[in-house]
Design a protein around this motif. Structure first.
Motif, short mmCIF file in Angstrom:
data_model
loop_
_atom_site.label_atom_id
_atom_site.label_comp_id
_atom_site.label_asym_id
_atom_site.label_seq_id
_atom_site.Cartn_x
_atom_site.Cartn_y
_atom_site.Cartn_z
N GLN A 112 0.83 -1.02 0.42
CA GLN A 112 0.14 0.05 -0.20
C GLN A 112 0.83 1.57 0.11
N ALA A 113 2.05 1.08 1.02
CA ALA A 113 3.37 2.17 1.10
C ALA A 113 3.17 2.98 -0.71
N LYS A 114 3.72 1.65 -1.29
CA LYS A 114 4.80 2.17 -1.75
C LYS A 114 3.89 2.22 -3.46
N ALA A 115 2.51 1.48 -3.53
CA ALA A 115 1.37 1.85 -4.23
C ALA A 115 1.07 3.78 -4.64
N HIS A 116 0.99 3.97 -2.91
CA HIS A 116 0.38 5.74 -3.15
C HIS A 116 2.04 6.27 -3.42
N ASP A 117 2.70 6.60 -2.88
CA ASP A 117 4.64 6.53 -3.76
C ASP A 117 4.28 6.43 -4.98
N MET A 118 3.86 5.87 -5.83
CA MET A 118 4.31 5.53 -7.38
C MET A 118 2.67 6.64 -7.82
N GLU A 119 1.33 6.03 -7.09
CA GLU A 119 0.15 7.40 -7.37
C GLU A 119 0.78 8.74 -7.47
N LYS A 120 1.80 8.97 -6.46
CA LYS A 120 2.25 10.41 -6.29
C LYS A 120 2.58 10.52 -7.41
N GLU A 121 4.07 10.14 -7.68
CA GLU A 121 4.80 10.18 -9.08
C GLU A 121 3.62 10.01 -10.36
N VAL A 122 3.08 9.57 -10.30
CA VAL A 122 1.88 9.53 -11.59
C VAL A 122 1.76 10.67 -11.90
N GLU A 123 0.60 11.47 -10.47
CA GLU A 123 0.69 12.39 -10.40
C GLU A 123 1.73 13.45 -11.01
N GLU A 124 2.92 13.15 -10.65
CA GLU A 124 3.74 14.31 -11.22
C GLU A 124 4.08 14.29 -12.33
N ALA A 125 4.41 13.18 -12.73
CA ALA A 125 4.11 12.93 -14.63
C ALA A 125 3.63 13.47 -15.07
N ASN A 126 2.13 13.73 -14.35
CA ASN A 126 0.98 14.27 -15.81
C ASN A 126 1.60 15.13 -14.98
N LEU A 127 1.58 16.43 -13.80
CA LEU A 127 1.96 17.16 -14.26
C LEU A 127 2.79 18.01 -15.47
N GLN A 128 4.21 17.88 -14.98
CA GLN A 128 4.94 17.94 -15.96
C GLN A 128 4.64 17.90 -16.89
N SER A 129 3.55 16.65 -17.46
CA SER A 129 3.64 16.64 -19.37
C SER A 129 2.87 18.44 -19.38
N GLU A 130 1.83 18.50 -18.38
CA GLU A 130 0.53 19.90 -18.76
C GLU A 130 1.58 21.02 -18.31
N ARG A 131 2.76 21.31 -18.25
CA ARG A 131 3.77 22.48 -17.94
C ARG A 131 4.65 22.03 -19.38
N LYS A 132 4.97 21.03 -19.53
CA LYS A 132 5.52 21.44 -21.02
C LYS A 132 4.30 21.56 -21.93
N GLY A 133 2.79 21.27 -22.25
CA GLY A 133 1.66 21.35 -23.02
C GLY A 133 1.74 22.36 -22.79
N HIS A 134 1.37 23.42 -21.90
CA HIS A 134 0.43 24.86 -21.91
C HIS A 134 1.79 26.37 -23.01
N PRO A 135 3.35 25.69 -23.03
CA PRO A 135 3.74 26.94 -23.60
C PRO A 135 3.99 26.28 -25.04
N GLN A 136 3.37 25.25 -25.52
CA GLN A 136 3.79 24.13 -26.96
C GLN A 136 2.60 25.19 -27.23
N HIS A 137 1.50 25.05 -26.41
CA HIS A 137 -0.08 25.48 -27.08
C HIS A 137 -0.13 26.81 -27.21
N MET A 138 0.67 27.35 -27.00
CA MET A 138 1.29 29.23 -26.88
C MET A 138 1.69 29.07 -28.16
N PHE A 139 2.97 28.22 -28.45
CA PHE A 139 3.58 28.74 -29.67
C PHE A 139 2.91 28.09 -30.50
#
Length: 186
Positions: A112-139
């Protein structure tokens, strides 16, 4: 090798060779915007690639997280079977089943602890993807404005309309402004 030029390229080339000062300004303006558009195309591609890589990481991590939760469920089921076995068995086997139940409970907590940590990693990777996508749309928006400006400038070189050149300049300035905002958001 022969290449076919776009109509606005021919008009800009013609304007550059003519003696009209407006035509020369149009040629310089178009060349600057075309160079900026090339840079923006490159940056847009880099950001798109980075965004996709982060999204891919998120998907892979989500799959691994699902595997962890499946393992958690399997440990939980085994623990329940051990509880049932403990209730149905005689006193001589009670200690063994209680030890097994404790073992499965410990494994569940670790999983359970490992799965919760992995869920945080998933959330961070999705956030990073969105961060890169916003300026891309602006370009992409900046490129659209620059392309409009270049097209209007080409028409200006054909018509000689100073008003149209002002509109082209406004579209170019808007495109440059949006691209600056995009760079500030990287």
């Amino acid at each position: 090798m022969s290449t076919e030029n776009a109509p606005h390229e021919h008009a800009v080339e013609h304007a550059a060779h003519s003696g009209d000062p407006l035509s020369r300004w149009v040629a310089v303006f178009t060349a600057i915007l075309a160079a900026l558009a090339g840079l923006l195309h490159y940056e847009e591609g880099v950001l798109q690639t980075q965004s996709l890589l982060f999204k891919n990481d998120a998907v892979l991590l989500q799959s691994k997280t699902s595997d962890e939760w499946n393992l958690y469920q399997a440990q939980s089921s085994k623990g329940h079977l051990m509880e049932l076995a403990a209730e149905l068995s005689g006193p001589d086997k009670q200690a063994y089943y209680r030890d097994q139940i404790a073992k499965y409970e410990l494994r569940k907590k670790e999983i359970q602890a490992k799965a919760h940590d992995m869920e945080k990693e998933v959330e961070e990777a999705n956030l990073q993807s969105e961060r890169k996508g916003h300026p891309q749309h602006m370009f992409g928006q900046a490129l659209a404005l620059l392309n409009v400006a270049i097209s209007l400038a080409a028409i200006t070189s054909l018509t000689g309309s100073r008003k149209l050149f002002v509109v082209a300049g406004l579209a170019g300035v808007a495109g440059i402004g949006v691209s600056i905002l995009g760079f500030l958001n990287i």
